[in-house]
Design a protein around this motif. Structure first.
Motif, PDB file in Angstrom:
ATOM      1  N   TRP A  58      -6.327   7.647  -9.896  1.00  0.00           N
ATOM      2  CA  TRP A  58      -5.783   7.040 -11.188  1.00  0.00           C
ATOM      3  C   TRP A  58      -5.401   6.204 -10.927  1.00  0.00           C
ATOM      4  N   GLN A  59      -4.217   6.116 -10.058  1.00  0.00           N
ATOM      5  CA  GLN A  59      -3.471   4.376  -9.848  1.00  0.00           C
ATOM      6  C   GLN A  59      -4.749   3.681  -9.401  1.00  0.00           C
ATOM      7  N   ARG A  90       3.675   1.879 -16.942  1.00  0.00           N
ATOM      8  CA  ARG A  90       4.449   2.021 -15.684  1.00  0.00           C
ATOM      9  C   ARG A  90       4.195   1.331 -14.525  1.00  0.00           C
ATOM     10  N   LEU A 113      -6.380   1.800 -11.492  1.00  0.00           N
ATOM     11  CA  LEU A 113      -5.733   0.717 -12.139  1.00  0.00           C
ATOM     12  C   LEU A 113      -5.239  -1.036 -11.364  1.00  0.00           C
ATOM     13  N   TYR A 114      -5.081  -0.737  -9.851  1.00  0.00           N
ATOM     14  CA  TYR A 114      -5.638  -1.968  -9.306  1.00  0.00           C
ATOM     15  C   TYR A 114      -6.188  -1.289  -8.270  1.00  0.00           C
ATOM     16  N   PRO A 115      -7.172  -1.699  -8.150  1.00  0.00           N
ATOM     17  CA  PRO A 115      -9.070  -1.081  -7.171  1.00  0.00           C
ATOM     18  C   PRO A 115      -8.821  -2.666  -6.369  1.00  0.00           C
ATOM     19  N   GLU A 116      -8.335  -3.789  -6.837  1.00  0.00           N
ATOM     20  CA  GLU A 116      -8.155  -5.349  -6.196  1.00  0.00           C
ATOM     21  C   GLU A 116      -7.565  -5.038  -4.656  1.00  0.00           C
ATOM     22  N   LEU A 117      -6.575  -4.318  -5.171  1.00  0.00           N
ATOM     23  CA  LEU A 117      -5.708  -3.951  -3.606  1.00  0.00           C
ATOM     24  C   LEU A 117      -6.244  -3.328  -2.994  1.00  0.00           C
ATOM     25  N   LYS A 161      -2.231  -8.410 -16.525  1.00  0.00           N
ATOM     26  CA  LYS A 161      -2.326  -7.781 -16.176  1.00  0.00           C
ATOM     27  C   LYS A 161      -2.854  -6.832 -17.406  1.00  0.00           C
ATOM     28  N   SER A 163       4.137   1.630  -1.167  1.00  0.00           N
ATOM     29  CA  SER A 163       4.360   1.580  -2.576  1.00  0.00           C
ATOM     30  C   SER A 163       3.534   2.372  -3.643  1.00  0.00           C
ATOM     31  N   LEU A 164       2.124   2.143  -3.742  1.00  0.00           N
ATOM     32  CA  LEU A 164       0.944   2.541  -4.213  1.00  0.00           C
ATOM     33  C   LEU A 164       1.288   4.177  -4.045  1.00  0.00           C
ATOM     34  N   GLN A 166       3.959  -5.148  -5.970  1.00  0.00           N
ATOM     35  CA  GLN A 166       2.363  -5.873  -4.665  1.00  0.00           C
ATOM     36  C   GLN A 166       2.578  -7.451  -5.140  1.00  0.00           C
ATOM     37  N   PRO A 191      17.608   6.143 -12.205  1.00  0.00           N
ATOM     38  CA  PRO A 191      16.746   6.603 -11.575  1.00  0.00           C
ATOM     39  C   PRO A 191      17.333   7.605 -10.250  1.00  0.00           C
ATOM     40  N   MET A 244       0.832  -1.090   0.186  1.00  0.00           N
ATOM     41  CA  MET A 244      -0.290   0.361   0.314  1.00  0.00           C
ATOM     42  C   MET A 244       1.240   1.255  -0.383  1.00  0.00           C
ATOM     43  N   ILE A 290       4.195   5.895  -5.726  1.00  0.00           N
ATOM     44  CA  ILE A 290       4.093   6.140  -7.189  1.00  0.00           C
ATOM     45  C   ILE A 290       2.750   7.038  -7.520  1.00  0.00           C
ATOM     46  N   VAL A 317      11.758  11.631 -14.904  1.00  0.00           N
ATOM     47  CA  VAL A 317      11.809  11.054 -13.378  1.00  0.00           C
ATOM     48  C   VAL A 317      10.369  10.128 -13.513  1.00  0.00           C
ATOM     49  N   TYR A 318       9.318  10.595 -14.133  1.00  0.00           N
ATOM     50  CA  TYR A 318       8.119  10.048 -13.219  1.00  0.00           C
ATOM     51  C   TYR A 318       7.947   8.728 -14.234  1.00  0.00           C
ATOM     52  N   ASN A 319       8.245   8.731 -15.642  1.00  0.00           N
ATOM     53  CA  ASN A 319       8.599   7.584 -16.807  1.00  0.00           C
ATOM     54  C   ASN A 319       9.639   8.355 -17.455  1.00  0.00           C
TER      55      ASN A 319
END
Lengths: 292, 463
Positions: A233-234, B264, A237-241, B252, A3-4, B273, A115, A1, A7, A191-193
């Protein structure tokens, strides 16, 4: 979480820095709807500079200069020529898309630098965004220069009558805004992508533009909105988290945009419009012509 | 070096021209026009034979001779021979730009290699062609440049050619197939058996993972993606079984082929995760590769050897990749055309098919490739040091068998449905556990191209 969240904050930094730049110039009455183009141009030239020199410093410097130049160009059309600011902004977007598509292709692929360092595990540029929000708030609301900037955005005729150079201040705002928006573009591409592809922003500039309107032209609300959108937005992409087995993923992917519609509905209410009307720079998007 | 200098001068001159135009922009309207020219329209260009972008050598310089057997079991009959002097103009409509792309870049390289090989073959192209531009561009290339083999390098721009195939019965139209398999005597559908290389990549990926989690950043469920993923997953599952490892494949979907930011984010989340330490992609941006580089994960590539041709990374990040040689397919069509024959209406070759390039290098339709090396030698030295010898031997053995046309992963293994995939009209997703194709049974080309609408049992499709 965690790390989410990190990001999400990294994404929020891009939105926030670009939106803070736009806020600054909107406060002075200049509307640039071509944020996407400014970010594409600055991000691409910054990427090319960093890739060819191997230096982040050179990349960011080139991005800032590019942003300043594009800001100056927008200022020339909007302030000196007094042309329609929306049309100018759209032209900058199209110019940015076309020019970067053409020039950037030989540089397609990853940046190849180490990075960009983080600060205590947090994205460095999110902290920069916070610092910028404080600085811009201080500038706008606690300094004489800020008062003058806001006054040319509210009523340029009165400001001019008070001895303020509307043209000079609007140029200053347009150039500073260009630099900040350019920095936002470089934060994305370096930096970001840090991977160059054509049209790599895919609409992030427009999200930053929308954030300015959501924020009631308040720098802190810009950052809050950027964080909110970044997390949403993040999460889409991963609602199941966070919410396993709640809704299908397609509904989650639509969620940020559904919420945008809800926000717009709220914005359109009488209560909100009254409040909004009190905050929106009165002369936003209007060309100023000095009376002789 | 001379070639590179020439290309550099050409690039500089193009940039110089553009800068001149940009400098002349006095009004925003002019910038819009520039954008339309630069970013939104195709570039009518004839590629001189032998011209090769500096970033794309025409031949793998360090190709291992030992990895290439001298025999050519299924070599195209006339490949290597000089065909009759019938003029052939191969026109390729690229859906994207060429430079810096793995899909159109490989098609472009194929056209150039064939133009180098055969003096009577000319290669012309258009870039960034949309479906509405396919027919006008094709007719223009036929009328003005004498195109007689016209290719749409993606299904969505190839299918509109169907509207004019009867109008030009003496021309051959070609379209890459993704899900539709409509074909006619002069409307040819093509695809390489990339799944064979992906299977070999899967063997390596499963052996490399220490966490037991391999991630795929994927575009969206479509038949091409599902088939390619199935090849990879079969390799993973076979190696895991052989090594007695528990390896999960997490997939995914980001929603499209090209969404750099989403790709990304998905790659980051697969790493953080889902604890994936080996990632691959069925998407088109370099985001996943960059995440691997930044986090010290292994990346498994697709479509083209980007270490060799684009220098996007090193073998410290890219464990293995594969290369696609569309020239093998185009050569079959050119050979048929030269002889006045109709080519096969569906061309679906694999490692057993090859051609000899002008410099004598033999290339198969697809092969594992990395850092300009092919076969087992293509495995990153750093990765190779981590692989059990039995897996390296298995990769070599399976590759050799596929090159001889004696073995195929989709024949060897049973295809069992995971209960997920793509619902197609008249083809529901088979329920989980359904053995859609038993082990040892050779599937038809039509089955492979049109019926694999399911993920393989055991994969974890993330919502």
């Amino acid at each position: 979480m965690s790390s989410l969240l990190v990001i999400s904050l990294a994404a929020a930094a891009v939105f926030a820095i670009a939106a803070l730049g736009e806020l600054l110039e909107q406060r002075a009455g200049i509307l640039n709807v071509g944020l996407e183009g400014v970010m594409l141009l600055s991000g691409t030239f910054g990427f090319i500079a960093a890739k060819t020199s191997g230096s982040y410093l050179q990349g960011f410097t080139v991005a800032l200069l590019t942003g300043a130049l594009v800001g100056l160009l927008h200022g020339f059309f909007s302030i000196t020529l007094g042309s329609n600011q929306v049309v100018n902004g759209m032209a900058i977007w199209i110019l940015g898309f076309g020019l970067t598509t053409y020039i950037g292709y030989p540089y397609t692929g990853p940046l190849g630098l180490k990075p960009f360092p983080t600060v205590a595990g947090l994205p460095t540029f999110f902290l920069v965004a916070l610092a910028l929000a404080i600085a811009i708030w201080f500038l706008l609301f606690k300094t004489h220069l800020g008062l003058k900037l806001r006054s040319v955005g509210e009523n340029p005729s009165v400001a001019e009558a008070s001895g303020i150079s509307v043209t000079g201040l609007r140029y200053l705002a347009a150039i500073l805004a260009g630099m900040l928006v350019g920095l936002g573009g470089a934060v994305y591409s370096l930096v970001y992508n840090p991977v160059w592809n054509y049209n790599y922003l895919q609409g992030w500039g427009f999200i930053a533009l929308a954030l300015v309107f959501f924020s009631l032209w308040n720098p802190f609300l810009v950052v809050a909105g950027a964080v909110f959108f970044g997390i949403l937005w993040q999460l889409s992409l991963y609602p199941e988290l966070l919410f396993p087995n709640v809704f299908s993923r397609y509904i989650w992917r639509a969620m940020p945009f559904v919420i945008t519609i809800v926000v717009f509905i709220v914005l359109s209410t009488r209560w909100f419009r009254l409040r909004w009307g009190a905050t929106k720079p009165e002369a936003l998007g209007l060309a100023y012509q000095r009376e002789n | 070096m001379t070639e590179q200098s020439r290309m550099l001068r050409q690039k500089l001159s193009r940039r110089g021209l553009l800068q001149g135009v940009a400098a002349g922009l006095a009004v925003p309207v002019a910038s819009a026009l520039l954008a339309a020219c630069a970013g939104g329209q195709a570039t009518p260009t004839t590629a001189p034979a032998g011209q090769t972008p500096a970033a794309q050598p025409t031949t793998p310089p360090a190709q291992t001779p030992a990895a290439q057997p001298t025999t050519a079991p299924a070599q195209t009959p006339a490949a290597g021979a000089t065909p009759a002097a019938k003029e052939v103009v191969l026109a390729i409509l690229h859906f994207s730009v060429i430079e810096g792309t793995t899909w159109s870049g490989a098609h472009d390289r194929a056209g150039k290699r064939l133009a180098e090989k055969y003096p009577n073959v000319k290669y012309i192209y258009r870039e960034q062609v949309g479906p509405d531009q396919t027919v006008p561009f094709a007719e223009e290339m036929i009328a003005k440049e004498g195109a007689n083999i016209i290719v749409g390098n993606a299904e969505f721009i190839g299918m509109p050619l169907l509207d004019i195939v009867d109008k030009y019965p003496d021309k051959i139209f070609v379209a890459v197939t993704t899900s539709d398999l409509t074909h006619k005597p002069n409307f040819i559908r093509i695809f390489p058996r990339q799944y064979q290389s992906l299977y070999l990549e899967g063997l390596i990926a499963a052996a490399l993972t220490k966490t037991g989690n391999v991630g795929i950043v994927s575009a969206y469920p479509n038949l091409q993606v599902l088939r390619r993923q199935a090849g990879f997953v079969l390799g993973v599952q076979e190696a895991a079984k052989k090594l007695n490892k528990d390896v999960k494949v997490h997939i995914k979907y980001v929603g499209d082929w090209y969404l750099p930011a989403e790709e990304r984010a998905v790659a980051e989340t697969l790493a953080t995760q889902y604890n994936c330490d080996v990632l691959t992609q069925q998407t088109d941006s370099g985001s996943t590769l960059d995440v691997c580089k930044a986090r010290g994960l292994w990346f498994v590539g697709k479509d083209m050897d980007t270490v060799c041709f684009y220098k996007w990374a090193t073998t410290d990040t890219v464990a293995i990749s594969f290369d696609t040689r569309w020239e093998v397919i185009y050569d079959k069509i050119i050979q048929a055309y030269m002889k006045g024959e109709k080519p096969p209406e569906i061309i679906f070759p694999g490692m057993e098919s090859k051609i000899t390039l002008k410099d004598g290098t033999e290339v198969t339709t697809t092969d594992i490739m990395n850092d300009c090396k092919v076969g087992v030698e293509a495995i990153s030295p750093k990765a190779k040091a981590e692989l059990p010898q039995e897996i390296i031997d298995l990769v070599a053995q399976r590759r050799e068998a596929m090159r001889k046309g004696e073995w195929d992963p989709f024949t060897e293994h049973a295809l069992v449905s995971n209960g997920t995939g793509l619902e197609v009209e008249g083809l529901p997703i088979p329920p989980k556990g359904t053995v859609v194709k038993p082990a040892g049974e050779k599937p038809t080309d039509e089955f492979l191209l049109q019926k694999i609408n399911f993920d393989l049992d055991g994969v974890n499709i993330l919502p």
